[in-house]
Design an enzyme around this catalytic site. Sequence first.
Site, PDB file in Angstrom:
ATOM      1  N   TYR A 148     -33.124 -10.991  70.235  1.00  0.00           N
ATOM      2  CA  TYR A 148     -33.246 -11.424  68.839  1.00  0.00           C
ATOM      3  C   TYR A 148     -34.507 -10.839  68.206  1.00  0.00           C
ATOM      4  O   TYR A 148     -34.471 -10.335  67.074  1.00  0.00           O
ATOM      5  CB  TYR A 148     -33.277 -12.950  68.774  1.00  0.00           C
ATOM      6  CG  TYR A 148     -33.285 -13.508  67.374  1.00  0.00           C
ATOM      7  CD1 TYR A 148     -32.115 -13.527  66.613  1.00  0.00           C
ATOM      8  CD2 TYR A 148     -34.441 -14.026  66.805  1.00  0.00           C
ATOM      9  CE1 TYR A 148     -32.100 -14.041  65.322  1.00  0.00           C
ATOM     10  CE2 TYR A 148     -34.438 -14.546  65.513  1.00  0.00           C
ATOM     11  CZ  TYR A 148     -33.278 -14.549  64.779  1.00  0.00           C
ATOM     12  OH  TYR A 148     -33.275 -15.057  63.503  1.00  0.00           O
ATOM     13  N   LYS A 181     -34.689  -8.289  64.992  1.00  0.00           N
ATOM     14  CA  LYS A 181     -35.397  -8.577  63.749  1.00  0.00           C
ATOM     15  C   LYS A 181     -36.541  -7.599  63.514  1.00  0.00           C
ATOM     16  O   LYS A 181     -36.814  -7.213  62.375  1.00  0.00           O
ATOM     17  CB  LYS A 181     -35.916 -10.022  63.760  1.00  0.00           C
ATOM     18  CG  LYS A 181     -34.817 -11.072  63.636  1.00  0.00           C
ATOM     19  CD  LYS A 181     -34.002 -10.900  62.359  1.00  0.00           C
ATOM     20  CE  LYS A 181     -32.989 -12.004  62.183  1.00  0.00           C
ATOM     21  NZ  LYS A 181     -32.143 -11.822  60.956  1.00  0.00           N
TER      22      LYS A 181
END
Length: 300
Positions: free
Chosen positions: A163, A167
């Site tokens: 994740y 990002k």
Amino acid sequence: MILKRNPTIPQLEGKVALVTGAGRGLGCGIAKAFAQAGVRVCATDVDEEDMAASFQGNELSRTHLVTVPLDVADPEMFGSVVRSVVEQWGRLDMLIHAAAIMPVISLDETSHEFWWHELHIHLGGLFNGAKAVRDSLRAQGGGHIISVASRAGFFAYPNGAAYCVGKHGLEGFSKSLAIEWAPYNIAVNTMGPGAGKRIKPTGMTLAQAAQVPEDVRSGWTDPTVLGEGFVWLASQPPGRFTGLCFDAGMVVDTVAAEGWDFEFAPGKVTPNPEDMQSRWEWQEQWEREERHKQRPGGGR
């Protein structure tokens, strides 16, 4: 929170937006906020059941909002959805990339398959989307690409490597594409939900959210309110802001306090004004170097 603006935004009248990850959470709120602002919206998600539940009974769906299934990791499917939007409404002005998954899982437990699955949604989805909307945005003289940012794009936490990488990647991709597509009047930015703004967790289904105690759910910020921050950014001329990271919570708080056309300052729209300033300075340096190269004898 009541924003000081008209029900529709004149700058956005007749415009068309495609929102990914709109089945629930922030993506759903963004889609509704754009539709309420008078934008025609194609809300997409890989989970058709969530999308149907989220927009059930929404009066805006009759005039300003349609729902379409989309797996953002599938470039052919993305291209097909974009073509159908242009065929239906004659144009496409903005892509809002909110599709994401956020598992809490250690690297030891992360398989190769899951690692690439997550990155294909975060980064692959933005890459596929940018490629799919490129020709439409250029043909009509510009537009916006906005991705949902996160603190995980600047900091890190355990059990979230994929994740965090996704990002972080959104930020790098957006900064690079912002410079590359600036000549086409296409703004490429990111916007987080808001420092201190709690919303329903990205990975939580509607059924799971219903099981959360009311006193907890009452503390969640309405994602449609945060969606107003994305509406504000998309209402700006594409040439005004690009390659930057905004904070939706700060934007809507500023609009509520000062009005829709507030006097801009980095400290009003991001908790990291120094980062915003450094991005601006880098872009200006790049543009100066490019202009120098284009002069006779400029060279590299």
